[in-house]
Design a protein around this motif. Structure first.
Motif, PDB file in Angstrom:
ATOM      1  N   ILE A 278     -22.546 -48.656  -9.618  1.00 53.17           N
ATOM      2  CA  ILE A 278     -21.592 -49.462 -10.460  1.00 53.17           C
ATOM      3  C   ILE A 278     -22.159 -50.207 -11.218  1.00 53.17           C
ATOM      4  CG2 ILE A 278     -19.657 -50.653  -9.972  1.00 53.17           C
ATOM      5  CD1 ILE A 278     -19.626 -49.374  -7.127  1.00 53.17           C
ATOM      6  N   ASP A 279     -21.578 -50.017 -12.685  1.00 51.52           N
ATOM      7  CA  ASP A 279     -22.043 -50.871 -13.902  1.00 51.52           C
ATOM      8  C   ASP A 279     -23.406 -50.951 -14.340  1.00 51.52           C
ATOM      9  OD1 ASP A 279     -19.283 -51.744 -14.017  1.00 51.52           O
ATOM     10  OD2 ASP A 279     -19.546 -53.375 -12.717  1.00 51.52           O
ATOM     11  N   GLY A 280     -24.149 -49.935 -13.635  1.00 51.56           N
ATOM     12  CA  GLY A 280     -25.690 -49.727 -13.781  1.00 51.56           C
ATOM     13  C   GLY A 280     -26.613 -50.920 -13.093  1.00 51.56           C
ATOM     14  N   VAL A 281     -25.937 -51.445 -12.276  1.00 47.17           N
ATOM     15  CA  VAL A 281     -26.710 -52.682 -11.450  1.00 47.17           C
ATOM     16  C   VAL A 281     -27.468 -51.861 -10.218  1.00 47.17           C
ATOM     17  CG1 VAL A 281     -26.526 -54.530  -9.715  1.00 47.17           C
ATOM     18  CG2 VAL A 281     -24.630 -54.079 -11.685  1.00 47.17           C
ATOM     19  N   THR A 282     -28.645 -52.454 -10.171  1.00 47.14           N
ATOM     20  CA  THR A 282     -29.591 -51.820  -9.313  1.00 47.14           C
ATOM     21  C   THR A 282     -29.300 -51.769  -7.917  1.00 47.14           C
ATOM     22  OG1 THR A 282     -31.642 -52.419 -10.887  1.00 47.14           O
ATOM     23  CG2 THR A 282     -32.151 -51.960  -8.490  1.00 47.14           C
ATOM     24  N   HIS A 283     -29.268 -50.985  -7.123  1.00 53.13           N
ATOM     25  CA  HIS A 283     -28.751 -50.945  -5.790  1.00 53.13           C
ATOM     26  C   HIS A 283     -29.632 -52.110  -4.857  1.00 53.13           C
ATOM     27  CE1 HIS A 283     -28.311 -46.390  -6.482  1.00 53.13           C
ATOM     28  NE2 HIS A 283     -27.028 -47.041  -6.688  1.00 53.13           N
ATOM     29  N   PRO A 284     -28.678 -52.513  -4.071  1.00 51.11           N
ATOM     30  CA  PRO A 284     -29.641 -53.672  -3.296  1.00 51.11           C
ATOM     31  C   PRO A 284     -30.649 -53.085  -2.663  1.00 51.11           C
ATOM     32  CG  PRO A 284     -27.250 -53.646  -2.900  1.00 51.11           C
ATOM     33  CD  PRO A 284     -27.529 -52.463  -3.583  1.00 51.11           C
TER      34      PRO A 284
END
Ligand SMILES: [Zn+2]
Ligand SMILES: [Zn+2]
Length: 232
Positions: free
Chosen positions: A58-64
């Motif tokens: 989502i939104d190119g945010v690095t996965h946790p």
């Protein structure tokens, strides 16, 4: 000094000798003609990927689960790397046409720029000095300057150096060879005080180059490193 009409005369001759041609189809008039413009594919919101594992995010945010201490925090790419965009990137690699770069960056929708997180500065991926000498310019820097101008942030080319010449990733067979190839490629020559950085490149292919550069910058104090590329 030339007066205006003399100047216009010379520009007219230049346009006659080297008319603007569409990078997609070669038609004379502009660097991106109307029909090629219509063929450009944008990276849709639901097509964003994590810059660490390259799976949808989502939104190119690095996965946790993909977050590491010195890793990239996210990725924004504007275009799909095909059609006229692919041709524009190739043209810019071998020929410095700053008009092409300005027109190309002008095609990035304002809404895509709004998706890029706020940052203190933009750092274009540097070329190795040997490559820079033979090519004469760094296309990532030329494009990066236009993008940074639209984001209203300064460009810093005095922080990151490329200290190793790398073989193109695609020609390397094993994952180990690719990882080894990208080791100690960059060096940060200045300490970064808690800065949020936009790391800019023309294309995101394997991501190895940008991950390596982010690692170097974070070890020198960068707080957040967000990757931005024209295409992917
Ligand atoms: Zn065209
Ligand atoms: Zn991931």
């Amino acid at each position: 000094m030339y007066n205006n009409s003399t100047w216009r005369f010379f520009v007219g001759i230049l346009d006659f000798l080297f008319p603007k041609r569409c990078v997609g189809c070669g038609r004379v008039g502009s660097y991106f003609c109307e029909s090629c413009r219509a063929k450009i594919r944008y990276v849709a919101v639901n097509e964003s990927i994590c810059p660490m594992c390259e799976r949808p995010a989502i939104d190119g945010v690095t996965h946790p689960g993909c977050r590491t201490r010195y890793g990239l925090d996210g990725l924004t790419s504007f275009f799909r790397y095909d059609g006229p965009v692919r041709k524009a990137v190739k043209v810019l690699k071998y020929r410095l046409v700053s008009d092409v770069s300005a027109e190309f960056v002008g095609l990035v929708p304002a809404s895509s720029l709004n998706d890029v997180p706020k940052a203190d500065c933009s750092i274009p991926i540097p070329l190795h000095p040997t490559r820079l000498r033979s090519r004469g310019f760094n296309q990532a820097e030329v494009l990066g300057k236009s993008v940074a101008a639209r984001l209203n942030i300064p460009v810093r080319t005095d922080i990151l150096r490329r200290v190793k010449i790398t073989t193109p990733q695609v020609s390397m067979k094993t994952r180990d060879a690719r990882l080894g190839n990208m080791k100690n490629v960059f060096r940060a020559v200045k300490t970064i005080q808690n800065g949020d950085i936009i790391l800019f490149d023309d294309v995101f292919t394997t991501g190895a180059t940008m991950r390596s550069a982010a690692n170097t910058l974070k070890r020198k104090g960068a707080k957040r490193v967000w990757a931005v590329t024209m295409a992917r």
